[in-house]
Scaffold this motif. Structure first.
Motif, mmCIF file in Angstrom:
data_model
loop_
_atom_site.group_PDB
_atom_site.id
_atom_site.type_symbol
_atom_site.label_atom_id
_atom_site.label_comp_id
_atom_site.label_asym_id
_atom_site.label_seq_id
_atom_site.Cartn_x
_atom_site.Cartn_y
_atom_site.Cartn_z
ATOM 1 N N THR A 33 0.838 -1.191 0.000
ATOM 2 C CA THR A 33 0.000 0.000 0.000
ATOM 3 C C THR A 33 0.878 1.248 0.000
ATOM 4 O O THR A 33 1.902 1.284 0.665
ATOM 5 C CB THR A 33 -0.894 0.015 1.260
ATOM 6 N N LEU A 35 0.884 5.195 1.032
ATOM 7 C CA LEU A 35 0.155 6.134 1.875
ATOM 8 C C LEU A 35 0.583 7.572 1.599
ATOM 9 O O LEU A 35 1.772 7.854 1.488
ATOM 10 C CB LEU A 35 0.437 5.850 3.361
ATOM 11 N N ASP A 36 -0.386 8.476 1.537
ATOM 12 C CA ASP A 36 -0.114 9.909 1.487
ATOM 13 C C ASP A 36 -0.085 10.386 2.933
ATOM 14 O O ASP A 36 -1.105 10.380 3.618
ATOM 15 C CB ASP A 36 -1.218 10.620 0.709
ATOM 16 N N LEU A 37 1.100 10.775 3.416
ATOM 17 C CA LEU A 37 1.266 11.153 4.815
ATOM 18 C C LEU A 37 1.151 12.656 5.048
ATOM 19 O O LEU A 37 1.343 13.126 6.162
ATOM 20 C CB LEU A 37 2.626 10.653 5.330
ATOM 21 N N THR A 42 5.379 10.438 1.302
ATOM 22 C CA THR A 42 4.752 9.167 0.958
ATOM 23 C C THR A 42 5.356 8.055 1.805
ATOM 24 O O THR A 42 6.562 8.028 2.049
ATOM 25 C CB THR A 42 4.996 8.839 -0.536
ATOM 26 N N TYR A 44 5.310 3.642 2.447
ATOM 27 C CA TYR A 44 5.056 2.373 1.761
ATOM 28 C C TYR A 44 4.846 1.269 2.789
ATOM 29 O O TYR A 44 5.715 1.014 3.631
ATOM 30 C CB TYR A 44 6.222 2.043 0.821
ATOM 31 N N VAL A 45 3.668 0.640 2.733
ATOM 32 C CA VAL A 45 3.272 -0.393 3.692
ATOM 33 C C VAL A 45 3.352 -1.753 3.022
ATOM 34 O O VAL A 45 2.880 -1.935 1.900
ATOM 35 C CB VAL A 45 1.831 -0.138 4.198
ATOM 36 N N THR A 88 -0.272 -0.534 8.944
ATOM 37 C CA THR A 88 0.088 0.856 9.228
ATOM 38 C C THR A 88 -0.805 1.785 8.413
ATOM 39 O O THR A 88 -1.120 1.507 7.257
ATOM 40 C CB THR A 88 1.569 1.104 8.874
ATOM 41 N N ARG A 89 -1.230 2.887 9.035
ATOM 42 C CA ARG A 89 -2.098 3.866 8.369
ATOM 43 C C ARG A 89 -1.477 5.257 8.465
ATOM 44 O O ARG A 89 -0.629 5.495 9.316
ATOM 45 C CB ARG A 89 -3.473 3.896 9.053
ATOM 46 N N ALA A 90 -1.935 6.165 7.637
ATOM 47 C CA ALA A 90 -1.502 7.559 7.741
ATOM 48 C C ALA A 90 -2.018 8.124 9.060
ATOM 49 O O ALA A 90 -3.144 7.839 9.475
ATOM 50 C CB ALA A 90 -2.041 8.371 6.569
ATOM 51 N N VAL A 97 2.811 8.178 10.679
ATOM 52 C CA VAL A 97 1.953 7.004 10.535
ATOM 53 C C VAL A 97 1.349 6.611 11.878
ATOM 54 O O VAL A 97 1.856 6.996 12.938
ATOM 55 C CB VAL A 97 2.739 5.812 9.949
ATOM 56 N N TRP A 132 5.658 -2.496 -4.813
ATOM 57 C CA TRP A 132 5.713 -1.082 -5.161
ATOM 58 C C TRP A 132 6.587 -0.903 -6.390
ATOM 59 O O TRP A 132 7.676 -0.339 -6.327
ATOM 60 C CB TRP A 132 6.280 -0.256 -4.016
#
Length: 155
Positions: A33, A35-37, A42, A44-45, A88-90, A97, A132
């Motif tokens: 995934t 993520l836009d942080l 950015t 990468y999960v 992990t999430r933004a 994160v 990715w």
């Protein structure tokens, strides 16, 4: 029937580390995934884990590469492309994160976790193996390897 003695342990070539990293990152469930942080950063999960674990520890400071990607800085001048743990999430309201345990980890925080490093010549294969394939070259510029994690927390 007599038993044969166990074969002595052999040293594994460094290329095995790259394969192990790719296997850990790819897991069972497809692509990683992106993520836009916030603030152009950015993360990468990793894709869903397959249960493989290493006994290594990763540690450093969350930082941002020149290309705007979240990296791990070891404090001695080495930066690693950071494969964040599955789940992990933004983080809301912070450039950072939220870990799988709910802890907010922001740029500048000292972190530690289980995982490992890949610094072989072909470590970038672990990045594309993590799902990715479109990581911009600018994100990888200035990094010396891949830090992959299956948990991450504030140190």
């Amino acid at each position: 029937m007599p038993r044969r003695p166990l074969a002595p342990a052999r040293r594994r070539p460094l290329g095995v580390a790259a394969l192990a990293a790719a296997a850990l990152l790819t897991g069972c469930a497809g692509d990683g995934t992106v993520l836009d942080l916030g603030d152009g950063v950015t993360g990468y999960v990793s894709s869903e884990p397959d249960g493989a674990r290493t006994a290594a520890i990763v540690a450093g400071t969350l930082a941002v590469s020149g290309g705007g990607c979240l990296v791990l800085d070891d404090g001695a001048g080495t930066r690693y492309f950071l494969a964040l743990p599955y789940g992990t999430r933004a983080a809301p309201g912070a450039v950072g994160v939220t870990s799988g345990t709910g802890q907010v980890l922001a740029v500048g925080d000292q972190v530690t976790g289980g995982g490992g490093y890949d610094e072989d010549d072909d470590w970038r294969d672990g990045v594309s193996g993590g799902g990715w394939s479109d990581v911009p070259g600018e994100c990888l510029a200035g990094t010396s390897g891949l830090a992959y994690t299956y948990d991450l927390a504030r140190a």
